[in-house]
Design an enzyme around this catalytic site. Sequence first.
Site, PDB file in Angstrom:
ATOM      1  N   ASP A 166     -13.532  27.607   6.574  1.00 20.16           N
ATOM      2  CA  ASP A 166     -14.567  26.617   6.254  1.00 20.16           C
ATOM      3  C   ASP A 166     -15.665  26.648   7.324  1.00 20.16           C
ATOM      4  O   ASP A 166     -16.858  26.562   7.020  1.00 20.16           O
ATOM      5  CB  ASP A 166     -13.943  25.222   6.173  1.00 20.16           C
ATOM      6  CG  ASP A 166     -12.727  25.227   5.256  1.00 20.16           C
ATOM      7  OD1 ASP A 166     -12.885  25.600   4.094  1.00 20.16           O
ATOM      8  OD2 ASP A 166     -11.621  24.902   5.731  1.00 20.16           O
ATOM      9  N   HIS A 194      -8.441  20.582   4.839  1.00 20.37           N
ATOM     10  CA  HIS A 194      -8.909  21.806   4.186  1.00 20.37           C
ATOM     11  C   HIS A 194      -8.799  21.584   2.674  1.00 20.37           C
ATOM     12  O   HIS A 194      -7.834  21.998   2.035  1.00 20.37           O
ATOM     13  CB  HIS A 194      -8.082  23.020   4.609  1.00 20.37           C
ATOM     14  CG  HIS A 194      -8.386  24.217   3.750  1.00 20.37           C
ATOM     15  ND1 HIS A 194      -9.572  24.886   3.801  1.00 20.37           N
ATOM     16  CD2 HIS A 194      -7.677  24.824   2.771  1.00 20.37           C
ATOM     17  CE1 HIS A 194      -9.588  25.858   2.916  1.00 20.37           C
ATOM     18  NE2 HIS A 194      -8.438  25.835   2.265  1.00 20.37           N
TER      19      HIS A 194
HETATM   20  P1  NAX Z   1      -0.971  35.076  -3.426  1.00 21.93           P
HETATM   21  O1  NAX Z   1      -0.382  34.344  -4.581  1.00 21.93           O
HETATM   22  O2  NAX Z   1      -1.696  36.350  -3.644  1.00 21.93           O
HETATM   23  O3  NAX Z   1       0.193  35.389  -2.373  1.00 21.93           O
HETATM   24  C1  NAX Z   1       1.111  34.456  -1.953  1.00 21.93           C
HETATM   25  C2  NAX Z   1       2.363  35.199  -1.568  1.00 21.93           C
HETATM   26  O4  NAX Z   1       3.246  34.259  -0.952  1.00 21.93           O
HETATM   27  C3  NAX Z   1       3.107  35.804  -2.762  1.00 21.93           C
HETATM   28  O5  NAX Z   1       3.320  37.188  -2.522  1.00 21.93           O
HETATM   29  C4  NAX Z   1       4.407  35.030  -2.804  1.00 21.93           C
HETATM   30  O6  NAX Z   1       5.502  35.821  -3.246  1.00 21.93           O
HETATM   31  C5  NAX Z   1       4.552  34.611  -1.349  1.00 21.93           C
HETATM   32  N1  NAX Z   1       5.450  33.488  -1.113  1.00 21.93           N
HETATM   33  C6  NAX Z   1       5.644  32.394  -1.884  1.00 21.93           C
HETATM   34  N2  NAX Z   1       6.606  31.625  -1.364  1.00 21.93           N
HETATM   35  C7  NAX Z   1       7.021  32.212  -0.227  1.00 21.93           C
HETATM   36  C8  NAX Z   1       7.997  31.903   0.747  1.00 21.93           C
HETATM   37  N3  NAX Z   1       8.778  30.819   0.626  1.00 21.93           N
HETATM   38  N4  NAX Z   1       8.157  32.746   1.783  1.00 21.93           N
HETATM   39  C9  NAX Z   1       7.415  33.851   1.886  1.00 21.93           C
HETATM   40  N5  NAX Z   1       6.475  34.213   0.988  1.00 21.93           N
HETATM   41  C10 NAX Z   1       6.286  33.400  -0.055  1.00 21.93           C
HETATM   42  O7  NAX Z   1      -1.877  34.010  -2.669  1.00 21.93           O
HETATM   43  P2  NAX Z   1      -3.027  34.274  -1.576  1.00 21.93           P
HETATM   44  O8  NAX Z   1      -4.302  34.494  -2.266  1.00 21.93           O
HETATM   45  O9  NAX Z   1      -2.552  35.265  -0.597  1.00 21.93           O
HETATM   46  O10 NAX Z   1      -3.114  32.812  -0.925  1.00 21.93           O
HETATM   47  C11 NAX Z   1      -2.044  32.301  -0.143  1.00 21.93           C
HETATM   48  C12 NAX Z   1      -2.274  30.840   0.195  1.00 21.93           C
HETATM   49  O11 NAX Z   1      -3.452  30.664   0.966  1.00 21.93           O
HETATM   50  C13 NAX Z   1      -2.449  29.932  -1.022  1.00 21.93           C
HETATM   51  O12 NAX Z   1      -1.692  28.752  -0.835  1.00 21.93           O
HETATM   52  C14 NAX Z   1      -3.924  29.612  -0.998  1.00 21.93           C
HETATM   53  O13 NAX Z   1      -4.217  28.382  -1.633  1.00 21.93           O
HETATM   54  C15 NAX Z   1      -4.174  29.539   0.486  1.00 21.93           C
HETATM   55  N6  NAX Z   1      -5.556  29.644   0.951  1.00 21.93           N
HETATM   56  C16 NAX Z   1      -5.887  28.962   2.088  1.00 21.93           C
HETATM   57  C17 NAX Z   1      -7.130  29.055   2.664  1.00 21.93           C
HETATM   58  C18 NAX Z   1      -7.442  28.337   3.927  1.00 21.93           C
HETATM   59  O14 NAX Z   1      -8.582  28.446   4.392  1.00 21.93           O
HETATM   60  N7  NAX Z   1      -6.538  27.562   4.535  1.00 21.93           N
HETATM   61  C19 NAX Z   1      -8.213  29.851   2.015  1.00 21.93           C
HETATM   62  C20 NAX Z   1      -7.704  30.878   1.080  1.00 21.93           C
HETATM   63  C21 NAX Z   1      -6.529  30.454   0.227  1.00 21.93           C
HETATM   64  O15 NAX Z   1      -6.988  29.669  -0.835  1.00 21.93           O
END
Ligand code: NAX
Length: 354
Positions: A166, A194
């Site tokens: 952000d 966030h």
């Molecule tokens: P993806 O859905 O591409 O990848 C998430 C991965 O996490 C998947 O491979 C899944 O199998 C894995 N996962 C789920 N549960 C798990 C666990 N218990 N242990 C280990 N791995 C696990 O999502 P992606 O685009 O990579 O985003 C990941 C997260 O970042 C989401 O929650 C998203 O909302 C968040 N974000 C946060 C941002 C920030 O600035 N704080 C910005 C970007 C993003 O939106």
Amino acid sequence: MSREPSEDTAPAVVTVTGAAGNIGYAALFRIASGAMLGPRRRIALRLLEIPAAVRAAEGVAMELADSAFELLDSVEVHDDPAKAFDGASFALLIGAKPRTQGMERADLLQANSGIFGPQGRALNEGAAEDVRVVVVGNPANTNALIALSHAPDIPPERFTALTRLDHNRALAQLAAKAAVPLAEVSRVSIWGNHSSTQYPDIFHARAGWLTGEQLAADRAWLAEEFVPAVAKRGAAIIDARGVSSAGSAASAAIDHLRDWALGRDFALSQSPTGSALSQSPTGWGDDWTSVALPSPGAYGVPEGLVSSFPARSVAGEWLIVEGLSINEFSRARIDASVAELVAERDAVRALGLV
Ligand code: NAX
């Protein structure tokens, strides 16, 4: 915590959860190339995934091997947090449970507590004494609160949530508005959660010769364009790409951990324009960045709430920038975002999750 602080000569254990996901994929190659811990620190990567995605994470590990990074000491893939966090000095908690259609906030928080509670406990049991944690997975602030409340032996301030994306978005928007190079924009602050309630504050900012008051003089632009453009940038990216921000989120998480561990001197020594600022004792000059961390009660944010503040990392610790004046425009928006965080905290408390 079982381990001694890692020595500079030993590889730093870096654990990345959600390693097969979009952000994980964008982060791992840069971490292994030295973008996070510098060109001399060897790295031992631990990839944590759910069992269904372990095979995909093994594919990422194969690609990391094929990249022949000189700094990359080892890569392990796990579906057990205890193994993945063993000896970790850096933890990027990216994997989270996304909100699905019809899901209430309480359901989302409950689902994520099933991830961040056990991960907090595993960090508590096995991480290195110098562990630094950044939570990226949403709802990031409250997930960080859940994790730290399950890690009683780790100082709470070692748990942070990512608002650097952000912050970086706000820098970019302001540079474009003021028509100055990004390196001439400083002193932007992200406050609160966030989420879409976050408040990007430019009243103390500088962009080229323009002061914050000058930049914020057009209140209609500020309230109706700038603030929503930063807060809703994630949705705009999804609209354009069809998938959510990954490269920029990974880059921000790396910025966050690099600044935290190595300080601004290091970042500036690598930057094409940073040499003048790096003359200041902390390397920050009068600039700062934004970090969500457990509130010490600063700026009226209730103690313990993981909320975003303007902060500088000095000697490996985040210090909130003190003494900034908060006008009415800012106060109302900070309070609104903090109220959302209080509601999230109360919800996880009511569910017995923290
Ligand atoms: P993806 O859905 O591409 O990848 C998430 C991965 O996490 C998947 O491979 C899944 O199998 C894995 N996962 C789920 N549960 C798990 C666990 N218990 N242990 C280990 N791995 C696990 O999502 P992606 O685009 O990579 O985003 C990941 C997260 O970042 C989401 O929650 C998203 O909302 C968040 N974000 C946060 C941002 C920030 O600035 N704080 C910005 C970007 C993003 O939106």
